[in-house]
Design a protein around this motif. Structure first.
Motif, PDB file in Angstrom:
ATOM      1  N   HIS A   1       0.842  -1.191   0.000  1.00  0.00           N
ATOM      2  CA  HIS A   1       0.000   0.000   0.000  1.00  0.00           C
ATOM      3  C   HIS A   1       0.880   1.244   0.000  1.00  0.00           C
ATOM      4  O   HIS A   1       1.959   1.284   0.590  1.00  0.00           O
ATOM      5  CB  HIS A   1      -0.961   0.014   1.188  1.00  0.00           C
ATOM      6  CG  HIS A   1      -0.298  -0.025   2.536  1.00  0.00           C
ATOM      7  ND1 HIS A   1       0.184   1.101   3.175  1.00  0.00           N
ATOM      8  CD2 HIS A   1      -0.038  -1.067   3.355  1.00  0.00           C
ATOM      9  CE1 HIS A   1       0.703   0.760   4.325  1.00  0.00           C
ATOM     10  NE2 HIS A   1       0.602  -0.549   4.474  1.00  0.00           N
ATOM     11  N   PHE A   2       0.387   2.250  -0.711  1.00  0.00           N
ATOM     12  CA  PHE A   2       1.082   3.525  -0.885  1.00  0.00           C
ATOM     13  C   PHE A   2       0.085   4.648  -0.626  1.00  0.00           C
ATOM     14  O   PHE A   2      -1.131   4.423  -0.577  1.00  0.00           O
ATOM     15  CB  PHE A   2       1.650   3.644  -2.306  1.00  0.00           C
ATOM     16  CG  PHE A   2       2.758   2.686  -2.605  1.00  0.00           C
ATOM     17  CD1 PHE A   2       4.084   3.046  -2.378  1.00  0.00           C
ATOM     18  CD2 PHE A   2       2.496   1.428  -3.121  1.00  0.00           C
ATOM     19  CE1 PHE A   2       5.117   2.173  -2.647  1.00  0.00           C
ATOM     20  CE2 PHE A   2       3.521   0.554  -3.401  1.00  0.00           C
ATOM     21  CZ  PHE A   2       4.837   0.927  -3.155  1.00  0.00           C
ATOM     22  N   PRO A   3       0.577   5.889  -0.486  1.00  0.00           N
ATOM     23  CA  PRO A   3      -0.356   7.015  -0.321  1.00  0.00           C
ATOM     24  C   PRO A   3      -1.300   7.151  -1.511  1.00  0.00           C
ATOM     25  O   PRO A   3      -1.042   6.631  -2.611  1.00  0.00           O
ATOM     26  CB  PRO A   3       0.586   8.229  -0.207  1.00  0.00           C
ATOM     27  CG  PRO A   3       1.879   7.672   0.272  1.00  0.00           C
ATOM     28  CD  PRO A   3       1.977   6.304  -0.328  1.00  0.00           C
ATOM     29  N   THR A   4      -2.383   7.877  -1.295  1.00  0.00           N
ATOM     30  CA  THR A   4      -3.405   8.072  -2.330  1.00  0.00           C
ATOM     31  C   THR A   4      -2.798   8.612  -3.616  1.00  0.00           C
ATOM     32  O   THR A   4      -1.949   9.506  -3.593  1.00  0.00           O
ATOM     33  CB  THR A   4      -4.481   9.044  -1.819  1.00  0.00           C
ATOM     34  OG1 THR A   4      -4.996   8.564  -0.587  1.00  0.00           O
ATOM     35  CG2 THR A   4      -5.608   9.177  -2.817  1.00  0.00           C
ATOM     36  N   PHE A   5      -3.259   8.065  -4.718  1.00  0.00           N
ATOM     37  CA  PHE A   5      -2.824   8.518  -6.036  1.00  0.00           C
ATOM     38  C   PHE A   5      -3.613   9.777  -6.390  1.00  0.00           C
ATOM     39  O   PHE A   5      -4.820   9.727  -6.621  1.00  0.00           O
ATOM     40  CB  PHE A   5      -3.076   7.405  -7.051  1.00  0.00           C
ATOM     41  CG  PHE A   5      -2.670   7.739  -8.458  1.00  0.00           C
ATOM     42  CD1 PHE A   5      -1.614   8.605  -8.733  1.00  0.00           C
ATOM     43  CD2 PHE A   5      -3.338   7.176  -9.538  1.00  0.00           C
ATOM     44  CE1 PHE A   5      -1.252   8.899 -10.032  1.00  0.00           C
ATOM     45  CE2 PHE A   5      -2.982   7.454 -10.835  1.00  0.00           C
ATOM     46  CZ  PHE A   5      -1.937   8.317 -11.085  1.00  0.00           C
TER      47      PHE A   5
END
Length: 1307
Positions: free
Chosen positions: A804-808
């Protein structure tokens, strides 16, 4: 400058801040119901079920219980008059009481006058509000942006399919008070200062305005030094001129500092805010802000005497203005906190009024109409038939180049009159049947979105077409035309049920706005048309002009230019280095690694490190070698530079320019595993770092503009040079050679490799001002290797795992690209969710990739179907993109799937959850396999770092060679690496990153290259000759021989393979240029194969391949099969002992034919020589010291291609450089450019002495040759040239040396 203006400036800014605070406070608790107390007469509608005005307040239960129209269709509306302009913050709706009538969706419109309506928009699109699901529940909507208006109109869009339209409504807000001034185009307000000069370092100016005129000055001020500030309307846009102390910049000649807005002459309110601090300016019009830095010599704006609002009066000439005045209304005009209109209303002495300025806004009752549909919109208006002549006038605005403006059938057989736009030009045609009677063309670029006035007059056989008050030249053949007016005028298009004689439209219908329509000099009441009492229409918006500037803001990225039609916009990406519908995609790759992966070799390339991001491309040199891919960025000073006369008070400083921004360089460095710059400091009595404890005399500046007192070879934070770490400095008391302060030349040279400090942007030297003190420096190019993006990969080995990564964040443009490989049947690559919006990429079946996205208008799904399976455990490339023009999906090189984006509705992609990679938020449909090189809008996602702390996911993914092994050619072997692969060319006669670069050399007549057969020499390891000298003990079952050659010498011996029993295989050229392959397998039996298809000694490149599988022999020459032969079972092949190229130097008892050819050996160029897994020529050139190879004579590496079809005298050896940025040997004393004067004088004397000795030598040789000339002329045996040039230059006569070849197989 006195203190009073300064104090005034501070106070005005304070008042300005308080004013803004008060303005914001008016929005607090602004939620009072505004419609509940209105009388029934305040409501009106398009029609009413009762025939009278029905009250329609929320919760109204009397009578019909709300409003329903006579007919439920898309032309109905309900409006209310709130009595005064108010601030509206929310609305609410119900269905009609006690019925099945309710509206499920609607839009809102607002107006100050009940005319010229404006549609409510969000996200720059006409907003659709969700309505009711039953008759009684109340649905509230808070407006994202409050609206100030007197009239509100509800427009039903959809309603209960089982009932009719029915509404009860409420509007929420609060009272709104403002100060308004009306300017009639001949007036202005002058705000006069209390002192002669007003000097401000900061300014805040705010106002609102509305106008029907596209040009006019809103305010102006100027000073004697050239300072000026002017805000004016120019063709419906606001231009701000601002200059601080630049006397050359005059308002009349200078271009605007900034231009914002569009279509501002629409008679709607527009807000303006100008904020200045020194030279930095924020300029805001409505919701769009432009930041810029103004020109000038100072930070203060000096205005003399006064500011004028509404125009620029000419001093001494009352009623005269310098430029066109503003015509319209201005509201809440504040200059640095001063309410200008309030002062004017109260007749304060600071305000002087020029002309007629009133304090209420006069509203012209003009009704515009909009032609919506390019195929079905039209307006029919009646005229007075059979009048001798014709008179029609109107105004129009549009973005379309083509469209019908007017068509009317004339009376008395006069024909048909057509007025149209064609290519942006106004065209008037009168024709009878198929005959064109008259034609007039005028204007250009009339599709510019501005209002244009058109007038057609026909009187007394003369037609006049007037455009924007300028009459067009009359038609040359229309003097005899007699015109009688018709009774029907069709504007914008034609109904479908008419014949061509009634309404003719040769092109598409008009899309745009019209207003002020006059027929026979009488204005036409368009409200009557709306009410059905005049004319007819279809697909029209009456009482509003819904033109939209789709190029504001400009969604063409990276400097692309925007153009538009009525329904869409277009981007011209020329000269931007980007491509795509919105100029989003870079035409260049992101790194040298990607260029190498595409098969490119060394050269200059542009790289775009952030792809579609804001950074532009940067030119670099990609030095693509077999083991590393170097990226070199050159700067403007890479030569040794001499420095004298520098001291701490007067330092020497040189800034380095890399041809790009620091952000571009940082992107290259941050995306690389290793970066370095070589720095060299040559010195004579010039100290470098003043070690061990002194203040440095030389330092360099890095990326963060910080001083660094360490030198190449030393880590940061340690004031040392490389020799200090090695303890090898000239003076062990110092940590740099130059710090010893010797009288002799020495140097400190090494590599800076701490990436966070690179690149070097400046060098400063301060110790070359003493006696005999001198220095020279050189800083090499920035060099980096190792792509941290392209090979960044992870492996997902459980379906429940994900990263998971920060919001695109990609509201307007989103591009996603990556590589994947898998054996799974399906799985989600990537998902990001919002409240309603989402984006998802997945492999939906073994041969399908699906891209799904929803921006609020419903999901859009693109699918690419592959003809072959995608779960084949090979790398595949996926690229998905969404912008305001289109949504697309690309998989490998398959056809791209594309779908156009809707121009209306929602267009912002609004996501708010985490970005999931390799899985979903529900932990279902997870991806099993590998994902590599994931980029979102050009930015790399560091998958490996995230995988290190995530269960179920491993950093890296092996198996690159299974996908990319074919990129290694000519027997090269793909070798797997963690971050990619490389081609091992050990067993290939070629070299280079892909084993495609030929290894070739020039042989002279006596040159011999002999390879002793042992185990293959491993070039990648340092193994001694003795350890690899292991002879094979059996004859090879197969032989693969390949070589290429260029020569003009015949006969020649090309190749000789000797076996342990003195059997041999030989390849030679006969005297006639034919090629002969001889297998001498025992003393009695020789097999001779001759290929005489050409004279192969013709200075052309020829390619020979000999393959033996067991007893089957094939020979190819120049890619054509020339021979197939089977040896008899009795033939025995022996163990190979050695291979010789060129002349055989050993006495091996050669037969006469071979001996004759061997007398000359080979003179020419040979390349790509291979025997099975052995590359003897490559071993001789690359590894002669360790490989079992012996070279006799002169062997010069060269490219054979330079010798083909060339003047052999001009053939020179070409040496390739590993880097185009040439280096000198900085470890030696300085070159001639920085030697001392005594050294230069000594060099001159040496040159003179050398020239004298050369002259004496030449004279001696000349006398000796003259003495021997008579002996040479008597020699009968011709001597052979000893060098390559002469052997190529002369055709060699070998009649007495080599006889004709005999006992041959002729092919």
């Amino acid at each position: 400058m006195d203190s009073l203006p300064r104090l005034t400036s501070v106070l005005t800014l304070l008042f300005s801040g308080l004013w803004h605070l008060g303005l914001t406070a008016t929005n607090y608790n602004c939620d009072d119901p505004l419609a509940s107390l209105l009388s029934p007469m305040a409501f009106s509608s398009s029609s009413d079920l009762t025939g009278t005005h029905s009250p329609a307040q929320l919760n109204w239960r009397v009578g019909t219980g709300g409003w329903s129209p006579a007919d439920s269709n898309a032309q109905q509306w309900l409006q209310m008059d709130l009595g005064n302009r108010v601030e509206i913050t929310a609305v609410a709706t119900q269905g009609r009481y006690g019925s099945s009538d309710w509206v499920t969706s609607y839009s809102l419109m607002f107006s100050d006058t009940g005319r010229n309506w404006k549609q409510y928009k969000q996200e720059d699109s006409i907003w659709t509000f969700a309505g009711n699901m039953n008759a009684d529940s109340v649905v509230h909507h808070k407006l994202l942006h409050s609206v100030r208006a007197r009239f509100v109109r509800f427009v039903p869009l959809e309603w209960n399919p089982s009932g009719k339209i029915g509404m009860r409504v409420e509007v929420y807000g609060c009272s709104y008070k403002s100060d308004v001034a009306d300017f009639d185009g001949r007036s202005s307000l002058l705000y006069r200062f209390n002192q002669k000069l007003m000097s401000t370092l900061k300014d805040v100016i705010s106002l609102k305005f509305k106008s029907m005129q596209g040009d006019g000055v809103l305010f102006h001020g100027e000073g004697q030094r050239g300072d000026h500030i002017t805000l004016e309307l120019q063709k419906g846009r606001l231009a701000l001129h601002l200059n601080l102390g630049d006397s050359k910049a005059r308002l009349s000649s200078s271009l605007p500092s900034a231009t914002l807005g569009s279509l501002l002459d629409d008679q709607h309110w527009h807000s303006v805010l100008i904020e200045r601090v020194g030279k930095q300016v924020n300029f805001t019009v409505d919701k769009h802000t432009q930041h810029f830095r103004t020109k000038g010599e100072t930070d203060a704006l000096d205005i003399d005497y006064e500011l004028s609002f509404g125009g620029i009066p000419v001093p001494g000439k009352p009623g005269t203005f310098l430029k066109k005045n503003f015509h319209g209304c201005i509201e809440n005009l504040y200059y640095n906190g001063v309410n200008i209109i309030d002062l004017a209303k109260r007749r304060k002495h600071q305000i002087y009024t020029v002309g007629n300025v009133t304090f209420s806004c006069s509203e012209p009752q003009i009704v515009p109409i909009t032609f919506v549909n390019s195929s079905g919109s039209y307006l029919l208006l009646p005229g007075t038939p059979q009048i001798d002549g014709l008179s029609v006038s109107f105004q129009f605005r549009t973005w379309n180049k083509d469209g019908l403006l007017l068509s009317t059938e004339l009376s008395e057989g006069s024909g048909t009159l057509l007025l149209s736009l064609e290519g942006g030009i106004l065209r008037l045609v009168i024709q009878k049947m198929t005959e064109r009677v008259a034609e007039i063309l005028t204007g250009s670029n009339l599709n510019d979105g501005l209002w244009h006035s058109v007038s057609i007059n026909a009187r007394r056989n003369r037609i006049t077409l007037t455009l924007d008050d300028e009459a067009a030249p009359p038609a040359p053949d229309s003097t005899w035309v007699q015109i009688y007016s018709g009774n029907s005028y069709y504007f914008g298009g034609c109904p479908d049920n008419l014949t061509d004689s009634q309404c003719l439209n040769p092109i598409k219908a008009f899309q745009g706005c019209m207003r002020l329509i006059f027929i026979d000099n009488q204005p036409k009441d368009l409200i009557s048309v709306q009410q059905g009492s005049l004319g007819n229409f279809s697909d029209l918006h009456i009482d509003l002009c819904s033109i939209k500037d789709r190029c504001l803001p400009n969604y063409c990225e990276h400097g692309g230019s925007c153009s538009q039609s009525w329904t869409t916009f277009y981007c011209n990406c020329s000269d931007t280095s980007y491509t795509g519908a919105t100029c989003h995609n870079s035409i260049y790759e992101q790194s040298c690694e990607v260029y190498r992966h595409q098969g490119n070799t060394a050269g200059f390339f542009y790289i775009d490190s952030d792809g579609s991001g804001p950074l532009g491309p940067l030119q670099v040199y990609c030095n693509i070698t077999e083991d590393k891919i170097w990226t070199s960025v050159q700067h403007n000073n890479t030569e040794l530079t001499r420095v004298r006369g520098a001291n701490p008070e007067k330092p020497y400083a040189m800034a380095l320019d890399y041809g790009g921004s620091m952000e571009q360089l940082e992107a290259v460095i941050d995306g690389s595993e290793h970066c370095e710059q070589e720095v060299a400091y040559h010195c004579r009595r010039s100290r470098l770092l003043n070690t061990p404890d002194g203040t440095p005399f030389t330092w360099w500046i890095g990326r963060s503009n910080e001083r660094h007192p360490y030198w190449g070879g030393s880590p940061p934070g340690v004031q040392q040079c490389e020799c200090g770490l090695d303890e090898s400095c000239l003076d062990i008391q110092h940590f740099c050679n130059c710090d010893a302060d010797k009288d002799e030349w020495t140097n400190d040279t090494g590599f800076l490799s701490f990436k966070d400090h690179l690149p070097v942007t400046q060098i400063v030297i301060t110790d070359t001002d003493r006696s005999n003190s001198e220095a020279a420096w050189r800083i090499g190019p920035l060099r980096c290797y190792g792509d941290r993006r392209f090979w960044n990969a992870v492996s997902f080995y459980t379906e429940a795992s994900y990263l998971h990564f920060p919001t695109f964040h990609a509201e307007f443009s989103a591009d996603i690209s990556f590589f994947f490989k898998t054996t799974a049947l399906s799985g989600v690559f990537l998902e990001n969710l919002g409240i309603k919006d989402f984006i998802r990429l997945e492999i939906s079946s073994p041969s399908e990739i699906t891209f799904a996205i929803d921006v609020g208008n419903g999901p859009v799904e693109l699918v690419v179907q592959s003809p072959s399976l995608l779960n084949d455990n090979q790398w595949h490339y996926v690229r998905a993109e969404r912008n305001l023009k289109e949504t697309s999906l690309q998989v490998d090189n398959l056809p791209r799937s594309t779908r156009e984006t809707s121009e209306e509705g929602h267009f912002r992609l609004q996501l708010n959850s985490q970005l999931f990679v390799g899985g979903t938020s529900s932990r279902q449909k997870g991806f099993l396999g590998c994902i590599r090189s994931l980029h979102l809008n050009g930015q790399k996602m560091d998958l490996e770092e995230r995988a290190k702390v995530t269960s179920g996911v491993r950093p890296g993914c092996p198996g690159h060679c299974s996908s990319y092994g074919s990129i290694c050619h000519n027997g090269g072997k793909c070798v797997e690496k963690h971050n990619g692969y490389l081609c091992d060319c050990t067993n290939s006669p070629y070299e280079g990153p892909f084993c495609k670069k030929e290894v070739s050399a020039v042989f002279e007549a006596g040159t011999s290259v002999t390879y002793m057969f042992q185990e293959p020499y491993p070039v990648t390891k340092n193994i001694s000759l003795s350890s690899s000298a292991i002879y094979t003990d059996s004859a090879p079952s197969k032989e693969n021989i390949a070589l290429s050659f260029v020569t003009t010498q015949a006969p020649s011996l090309l190749l000789f393979i000797n076996s342990s029993s003195q059997d041999f295989v030989v390849v030679l050229l006969c005297k006639n240029g034919s090629l002969q392959v001889r297998y001498h397998l025992n003393k009695e039996e020789t097999h001779v194969f001759t290929i005489d298809a050409d004279n192969f000694a013709n200075r052309r490149m020829h390619h020979l391949k000999i393959n033996r599988e067991g007893r089957e022999l094939t020979i190819q020459m120049d890619q054509q099969l020339r021979l197939s032969y089977n040896f008899s079972p009795e033939v025995e092949f022996r163990v190979i002992r050695s291979l010789t190229l060129g002349k055989v130097t050993e006495n091996l008892g050669l037969d006469s034919e071979v001996a004759k050819a061997n007398a000359m050996g080979f003179a020419g160029c040979m390349s790509s020589v291979q025997y099975n897994h052995i590359a003897p020529l490559k071993a001789a050139l690359r590894h002669a010291t360790v490989a079992p190879v012996t070279v006799h004579g002169t062997l010069t590496e060269s490219s054979c291609g330079f010798m083909v079809d060339s003047d052999v005298n001009a053939v020179t050896t070409v040496h390739s450089s590993s880097d185009p940025f040439g280096k000198t040997d900085e470890r030696e004393p300085l070159t001639n450019a920085v030697r001392s004067d005594s050294a230069v004088i000594g060099g001159v004397i040496a040159v003179v002495i050398f020239i004298i000795f050369c002259i004496i030598g030449i004279m001696t040789r000349f006398l000796y040759q003259h003495k021997q000339s008579h002996r040479t002329s008597q020699m009968k045996e011709k001597e052979y040239p000893e060098n390559l040039d002469s052997s190529f230059r002369n055709e060699i006569d070998l009649q007495n040396t080599v006889s004709e070849c005999k006992r041959e197989y002729f092919i």
